[in-house]
Design a protein around this motif. Structure first.
Motif, short mmCIF file in Angstrom:
data_model
loop_
_atom_site.label_atom_id
_atom_site.label_comp_id
_atom_site.label_asym_id
_atom_site.label_seq_id
_atom_site.Cartn_x
_atom_site.Cartn_y
_atom_site.Cartn_z
N ALA A 36 46.83 114.37 27.85
CA ALA A 36 46.76 114.18 28.67
C ALA A 36 48.37 113.86 29.90
CB ALA A 36 47.82 112.38 28.33
N VAL A 37 48.82 113.61 30.72
CA VAL A 37 49.29 114.07 32.15
C VAL A 37 50.43 112.38 32.20
CG1 VAL A 37 47.62 113.30 34.19
CG2 VAL A 37 49.41 114.94 34.31
N ALA A 86 50.51 116.36 27.96
CA ALA A 86 50.20 116.26 26.55
C ALA A 86 49.32 116.35 25.82
CB ALA A 86 51.07 114.66 26.26
N ALA A 87 49.01 116.39 24.86
CA ALA A 87 48.16 116.58 23.69
C ALA A 87 48.43 116.20 22.31
CB ALA A 87 47.63 118.27 23.20
N ASP A 99 61.25 104.99 23.50
CA ASP A 99 61.07 103.57 24.65
C ASP A 99 60.33 102.07 25.13
OD1 ASP A 99 60.37 104.46 25.92
OD2 ASP A 99 61.89 105.53 27.79
N GLY A 100 59.20 102.26 24.27
CA GLY A 100 59.01 100.81 24.07
C GLY A 100 57.65 101.13 25.79
N LYS A 101 57.65 102.09 26.28
CA LYS A 101 56.92 102.89 27.57
C LYS A 101 55.82 103.93 27.48
CE LYS A 101 61.44 102.19 30.97
NZ LYS A 101 62.46 103.15 31.53
N LEU A 102 54.68 103.26 28.31
CA LEU A 102 54.01 104.52 28.03
C LEU A 102 54.23 105.50 29.70
CD1 LEU A 102 51.31 105.56 26.93
CD2 LEU A 102 49.80 103.41 28.23
N GLU A 103 54.19 106.32 28.96
CA GLU A 103 53.85 106.99 30.47
C GLU A 103 53.08 108.89 30.31
OE1 GLU A 103 59.18 107.15 32.07
OE2 GLU A 103 58.59 107.59 29.69
N PHE A 104 52.39 108.37 29.81
CA PHE A 104 51.31 109.59 29.82
C PHE A 104 50.05 108.91 29.89
CE2 PHE A 104 53.99 112.16 28.06
CZ PHE A 104 54.37 112.86 28.44
N ILE A 105 49.12 109.29 31.02
CA ILE A 105 47.75 108.89 30.71
C ILE A 105 46.56 109.61 30.59
CG2 ILE A 105 47.64 109.04 33.63
CD1 ILE A 105 45.32 106.66 34.09
N ASN A 106 45.41 108.99 29.89
CA ASN A 106 44.42 111.09 29.80
C ASN A 106 43.40 111.11 30.37
OD1 ASN A 106 43.58 107.80 28.80
ND2 ASN A 106 42.32 109.33 27.59
N ALA A 107 43.84 112.80 30.27
CA ALA A 107 42.11 112.93 30.87
C ALA A 107 41.10 113.05 30.46
CB ALA A 107 42.21 114.47 31.57
N ASP A 108 41.45 113.05 28.66
CA ASP A 108 40.33 113.12 28.93
C ASP A 108 39.98 112.49 26.63
OD1 ASP A 108 40.90 114.34 26.43
OD2 ASP A 108 40.25 116.66 27.75
N TYR A 109 38.78 112.17 26.21
CA TYR A 109 39.46 112.60 24.87
C TYR A 109 37.60 112.74 23.87
CZ TYR A 109 36.67 107.98 25.23
OH TYR A 109 35.62 106.72 25.49
#
Length: 268
Positions: free
Chosen positions: A262-263, A242-243, A205-215
Motif C-alpha cells: 500500500a502507498v 506499507a506491507a 488515531d482512527g484514520k486510514l492513510e494507506f491505499i493498497n496497490a495489490d493483494y
C-alpha cells in the motif's frame, strides 16, 4: 445474506460489458469504482473461463494500478500455462481501451494428502457473526454495501481499531456481484481479499492513510461460509510504503492468507 440487499447487484451485464451500479463506488471518492470489486470481476472471469473440476484456485494476485470512474468495464483473460498439475491464467479489467486492474491465478490439481503431519495455522477463537449480534453500523460517511463485525484482541465486538492489539473482523457482502448470478466461493473470497488492507493499515488515531496497490490470496481451500474472517498478522511501513499480511478464516477454520502492499494516501 448475499443477494438480499435492497441495493441490488453491483453490476449488470450489457453484452461484453458490465455496467456498475451507484453503490459500486469507493470510500475514497463517490464516483470512483471500489478496487475490491475488480478482484471479484477478475476472479469471476478466471473461474468461468479457466476453472475445471479437480483444479483448485490456490493463488490469486490482484494488481490495482489505475482508478476508474463508475463506467462500464469488460474483462479479458488469457491462459498462460496448462500442465498436468498446474494451470496459470491472467485476466485484465478494461475501462474503455484502458487497463485498470489485472490478476494472475495459479490453479493446482487436487490429490492425495501426504500422511506426514505438518505444523498448521490454528483456528482462531473469534465468535461467529451470529453469536456477536448485528454488524457495525458506523459508516463514517460512506455506507458500506457489506456487513462488518470488528473484534478486539479478546474477540469482543468493538466499533474501531484504535487499540494497538491484534485486529480481527468478519466481513460479509450483502449484494451479488453481477445481476442474475450468485457469488461463488472464489468470487466471495476474492472480494474479501481487499479488506485485508484496512485491517492492517488502519491507524491507531482512527484514520486510514494507506491505499493498497495489490493483494495476493493464497488458499488451501475455498470458504464454506458467506462470512469471511480476516485476522491481521503483520504490518510494516516506511517512507509512505506499507506491507501487510492477514490470515483468512471461514466458519470452519483458517483457509489461507492475504498479503498486500500500500502507498500513503490522504486520510479518510
Amino acid at each position: 445474506m448475499a443477494g438480499t440487499s435492497d441495493l441490488g447487484p453491483f453490476f449488470s451485464p450489457d453484452g461484453d460489458h458490465l455496467v456498475p451500479a451507484a453503490h459500486a463506488n469507493s470510500p475514497w471518492a463517490p464516483d470512483m469504482m471500489h478496487g475490491r470489486l475488480f478482484g471479484g470481476l477478475l476472479a469471476r472471469a478466471l473461474e468461468r473461463e479457466h476453472g475445471e473440476p479437480g483444479l483448485h484456485f490456490s493463488r490469486l494476485t490482484v494488481d490495482l494500478f489505475r482508478n476508474t470512474k463508475l463506467a462500464p468495464v469488460r474483462v479479458e483473460t488469457q491462459r498462460v500455462r496448462d500442465g498436468r498439475r498446474i494451470r496459470v491464467a491472467d485476466a485484465t479489467v478494461f475501462s474503455g481501451d484502458t487497463p485498470v486492474a489485472r490478476a494472475s491465478a495459479v490453479l493446482l490439481r487436487r490429490g492425495q494428502q501426504p500422511a506426514g503431519a505438518v505444523s498448521s495455522t490454528p483456528p482462531w477463537d473469534a465468535p461467529a457473526p451470529e453469536e456477536i449480534g448485528p454488524p457495525r453500523t458506523d459508516s463514517d460517511g460512506w455506507p458500506p454495501p457489506f456487513d462488518v463485525w470488528i473484534l478486539d484482541s479478546d474477540g469482543n465486538p468493538t466499533e474501531d481499531w484504535r487499540s494497538s492489539g491484534p485486529r480481527r473482523a468478519w466481513v460479509r457482502d450483502r449484494c451479488d456481484l453481477v445481476a442474475g448470478e450468485s457469488m461463488s466461493p472464489l468470487v466471495r473470497v476474492a472480494i474479501a481479499g481487499d479488506f485485508a488492507s484496512p485491517v492492517v493499515n488502519f491507524g491507531e488515531d482512527g484514520k486510514l492513510e494507506f491505499i493498497n496497490a495489490d493483494y495476493t490470496l493464497t488458499l488451501s481451500r475455498l470458504p464454506l461460509s458467506e462470512a469471511i474472517g480476516v485476522e491481521a498478522t503483520g504490518h510494516l511501513s516506511e517512507d509512505g510504503v506499507a506491507a501487510g499480511s492477514c490470515t483468512f478464516h471461514d466458519a470452519k477454520g483458517p483457509i489461507g492468507f492475504s498479503t498486500l502492499t500500500a502507498v500513503a494516501n490522504p486520510a479518510v
